[in-house]
Design a protein around this motif. Structure first.
Motif, PDB file in Angstrom:
ATOM      1  N   LYS A   1       0.796  -1.027   0.101  1.00 22.13           N
ATOM      2  CA  LYS A   1      -0.007   0.057   0.021  1.00 22.13           C
ATOM      3  C   LYS A   1       1.061   1.378   0.023  1.00 22.13           C
ATOM      4  N   GLY A   2       0.706   2.344  -1.009  1.00 23.24           N
ATOM      5  CA  GLY A   2       1.492   3.374  -1.081  1.00 23.24           C
ATOM      6  C   GLY A   2       2.731   2.946  -1.406  1.00 23.24           C
ATOM      7  N   THR A   3       3.310   2.162  -2.076  1.00 19.64           N
ATOM      8  CA  THR A   3       4.590   1.820  -2.432  1.00 19.64           C
ATOM      9  C   THR A   3       4.993   2.273  -3.719  1.00 19.64           C
ATOM     10  N   VAL A   4       6.221   2.640  -3.812  1.00 16.88           N
ATOM     11  CA  VAL A   4       6.951   3.320  -4.988  1.00 16.88           C
ATOM     12  C   VAL A   4       7.805   2.484  -5.594  1.00 16.88           C
ATOM     13  N   GLU A  20      -2.610 -14.764  -3.692  1.00 17.57           N
ATOM     14  CA  GLU A  20      -3.292 -13.784  -3.840  1.00 17.57           C
ATOM     15  C   GLU A  20      -2.420 -12.367  -3.458  1.00 17.57           C
ATOM     16  N   LEU A  21      -2.703 -11.190  -4.087  1.00 17.66           N
ATOM     17  CA  LEU A  21      -1.992  -9.879  -4.071  1.00 17.66           C
ATOM     18  C   LEU A  21      -3.067  -8.941  -3.978  1.00 17.66           C
ATOM     19  N   LEU A  22      -3.144  -7.931  -3.065  1.00 23.03           N
ATOM     20  CA  LEU A  22      -3.586  -6.871  -3.033  1.00 23.03           C
ATOM     21  C   LEU A  22      -2.537  -5.460  -3.189  1.00 23.03           C
ATOM     22  N   LEU A  23      -2.817  -4.446  -4.151  1.00 25.37           N
ATOM     23  CA  LEU A  23      -1.897  -3.367  -4.123  1.00 25.37           C
ATOM     24  C   LEU A  23      -3.157  -2.247  -4.238  1.00 25.37           C
ATOM     25  N   ILE A  24      -2.353  -1.326  -3.352  1.00 24.45           N
ATOM     26  CA  ILE A  24      -3.392  -0.292  -3.356  1.00 24.45           C
ATOM     27  C   ILE A  24      -2.483   1.014  -3.423  1.00 24.45           C
ATOM     28  N   ASN A  25      -2.845   2.011  -4.238  1.00 29.27           N
ATOM     29  CA  ASN A  25      -2.108   3.292  -4.621  1.00 29.27           C
ATOM     30  C   ASN A  25      -0.614   3.072  -4.728  1.00 29.27           C
ATOM     31  N   THR A  26      -0.275   2.311  -5.570  1.00 29.19           N
ATOM     32  CA  THR A  26       1.101   1.952  -5.992  1.00 29.19           C
ATOM     33  C   THR A  26       1.523   2.631  -7.182  1.00 29.19           C
ATOM     34  N   SER A  27       2.723   2.885  -7.053  1.00 30.10           N
ATOM     35  CA  SER A  27       3.546   3.724  -8.290  1.00 30.10           C
ATOM     36  C   SER A  27       4.581   2.783  -8.734  1.00 30.10           C
ATOM     37  N   PHE A  28       4.501   2.706 -10.362  1.00 27.89           N
ATOM     38  CA  PHE A  28       5.651   2.130 -10.855  1.00 27.89           C
ATOM     39  C   PHE A  28       6.077   2.945 -11.991  1.00 27.89           C
ATOM     40  N   SER A  29       7.304   3.054 -12.314  1.00 28.95           N
ATOM     41  CA  SER A  29       7.896   3.832 -13.388  1.00 28.95           C
ATOM     42  C   SER A  29       9.528   3.720 -13.546  1.00 28.95           C
ATOM     43  N   THR A  47      -4.793 -14.794  -7.805  1.00 30.72           N
ATOM     44  CA  THR A  47      -5.874 -13.664  -7.627  1.00 30.72           C
ATOM     45  C   THR A  47      -5.103 -12.383  -7.243  1.00 30.72           C
ATOM     46  N   VAL A  48      -5.357 -11.428  -8.222  1.00 29.72           N
ATOM     47  CA  VAL A  48      -4.599  -9.956  -7.867  1.00 29.72           C
ATOM     48  C   VAL A  48      -5.782  -8.847  -8.282  1.00 29.72           C
ATOM     49  N   LEU A  49      -5.841  -8.135  -6.967  1.00 27.60           N
ATOM     50  CA  LEU A  49      -6.636  -6.836  -7.192  1.00 27.60           C
ATOM     51  C   LEU A  49      -5.674  -5.561  -7.115  1.00 27.60           C
ATOM     52  N   VAL A  50      -5.712  -4.619  -7.982  1.00 30.09           N
ATOM     53  CA  VAL A  50      -4.754  -3.670  -7.998  1.00 30.09           C
ATOM     54  C   VAL A  50      -5.706  -2.232  -8.132  1.00 30.09           C
ATOM     55  N   LYS A  51      -5.594  -1.218  -7.088  1.00 32.63           N
ATOM     56  CA  LYS A  51      -6.629  -0.227  -7.106  1.00 32.63           C
ATOM     57  C   LYS A  51      -5.566   0.980  -6.998  1.00 32.63           C
ATOM     58  N   MET A  52      -5.804   2.244  -7.815  1.00 31.49           N
ATOM     59  CA  MET A  52      -5.166   3.480  -7.858  1.00 31.49           C
ATOM     60  C   MET A  52      -3.626   2.954  -8.207  1.00 31.49           C
ATOM     61  N   LEU A  53      -3.737   2.552  -9.517  1.00 30.75           N
ATOM     62  CA  LEU A  53      -2.391   2.241 -10.145  1.00 30.75           C
ATOM     63  C   LEU A  53      -1.676   3.513 -10.939  1.00 30.75           C
ATOM     64  N   GLN A  54      -0.662   3.846 -10.717  1.00 32.34           N
ATOM     65  CA  GLN A  54       0.203   4.868 -11.525  1.00 32.34           C
ATOM     66  C   GLN A  54       1.382   3.854 -12.153  1.00 32.34           C
TER      67      GLN A  54
END
Length: 311
Positions: A1-4, A20-29, A47-54
């Motif tokens: 959560k909130g990881t860059v 299973e994986l949950l990613l929230i508010n995560t940034s990749f660049s 099973t993967v849930l990704v929310k608020m991806l950048q």
């Protein structure tokens, strides 16, 4: 959560198998991979849930510049994906095999692949809702999406400025049930044929359009949609200001070895330019037209339709 995650070479950041994986508010660049996928390699009933991806500036040499999914479930909700590409692979963002994928409330821009500028789907169920897709490209077919087998649903999706050097400037599908609702295709290009190209492989497969618009598109042939060997129920379709640049037709309905049927109801075909073809071309097919408008179209050969052989 909130990881860059940023500036990582030659890697897929997360590899899953039966997980299973949950990613929230995560940034990749600024991430690259010498194989498939820079972000997620999802395998074997994960099973993967990704929310608020950048996600931006991602590049891979293999399939799926950002995500590679096999026999898994992926939910991608909210966010932005920008400038992703695969050098020689398929799927400028996602490669999916035998997976269930939902993509909601996301904007995708500047992505590229050999097949499927955004998504390359094989035997998968892909659903997009409220998605903006722009400036995507395929060196072959499927400027935004290339789907083989399975199902493709797009609801409230806006495709713009996509291009494919071969077929399907925005969508190329083969043996796929395609459902489009409140979806638009604009300012896109196909080097050969069809902004949307649908190929049937079985009499059990049919597709549907509801409130679908094609506007300001260009193609060597068919700057709107073409169907082969399949059934399409189309309600509320608008074809406006599209251009076939080098012969060809505005739309085509063609049967080669399976029955082909277009049921076009409540349509508006206006201000399109066809150089040496027809507005509607049919071959060995059935077409039903009801409650439509034809206005301001320009064609050298005919202003309506022709049927070659039986149809």
């Amino acid at each position: 959560k909130g990881t860059v995650f940023r500036n990582l070479p030659n890697t897929a950041i997360i590899v899953l198998e039966k997980s299973e994986l949950l990613l929230i508010n995560t940034s990749f660049s600024n991430i690259s991979s010498t194989a498939s996928a820079t972000l997620l390699n999802i395998q074997s009933k994960s099973t993967v849930l990704v929310k608020m991806l950048q996600a931006k500036n991602l590049i891979s040499k293999g399939d799926g510049a950002a995500i590679y999914s096999v026999s898994s479930t992926l939910n991608l909700f909210q966010g932005e994906i920008y400038n992703c590409s695969t050098i020689s692979g398929q799927g400028g963002v996602l490669y999916s095999f035998d997976s269930k994928v939902k993509i909601n409330d996301i904007s995708i821009e500047l992505t590229k692949a050999y097949f499927g500028g955004v998504i390359r789907s094989d035997s998968s169920n892909i659903e997009l809702k409220n998605v903006e897709i722009s400036k995507t490209a395929a060196l072959a077919s499927g400027g935004s999406i290339y789907s083989k087998q399975g199902a493709l649903t797009a609801i409230d999706v806006r495709f713009s400025e996509a291009q494919a050097l071969a077929r399907g400037g925005c969508i190329f599908s083969e043996g796929t049930s395609v459902k489009l609702v409140n979806t638009s295709f604009s300012a896109s290009f196909a080097g050969e044929i069809g902004i949307v190209t649908i190929l049937g492989t079985s009499s059990d497969i049919s597709s549907s359009f509801n409130n679908v618009e094609f506007s300001n598109n260009r193609a060597k042939s068919v700057p709107s949609f073409v169907i082969y060997d399949t059934i399409l129920e189309a309600n509320g379709v608008t074809l406006n200001n599209n251009t076939a640049e080098n012969g060809g037709d505005l739309l085509q309905v063609i049967s080669t070895y399976l029955d082909c049927f277009l049921n076009l109801i409540d349509f508006d075909i206006a201000n399109n330019t066809i150089s040496t073809g027809y507005l509607i071309f049919t071959s060995k097919s059935k077409v039903n037209l009801e409650n439509g408008l034809l206005r301001g179209n320009k064609a050298v050969t005919s202003l309506f339709l022709t049927s070659s052989s039986d149809g």
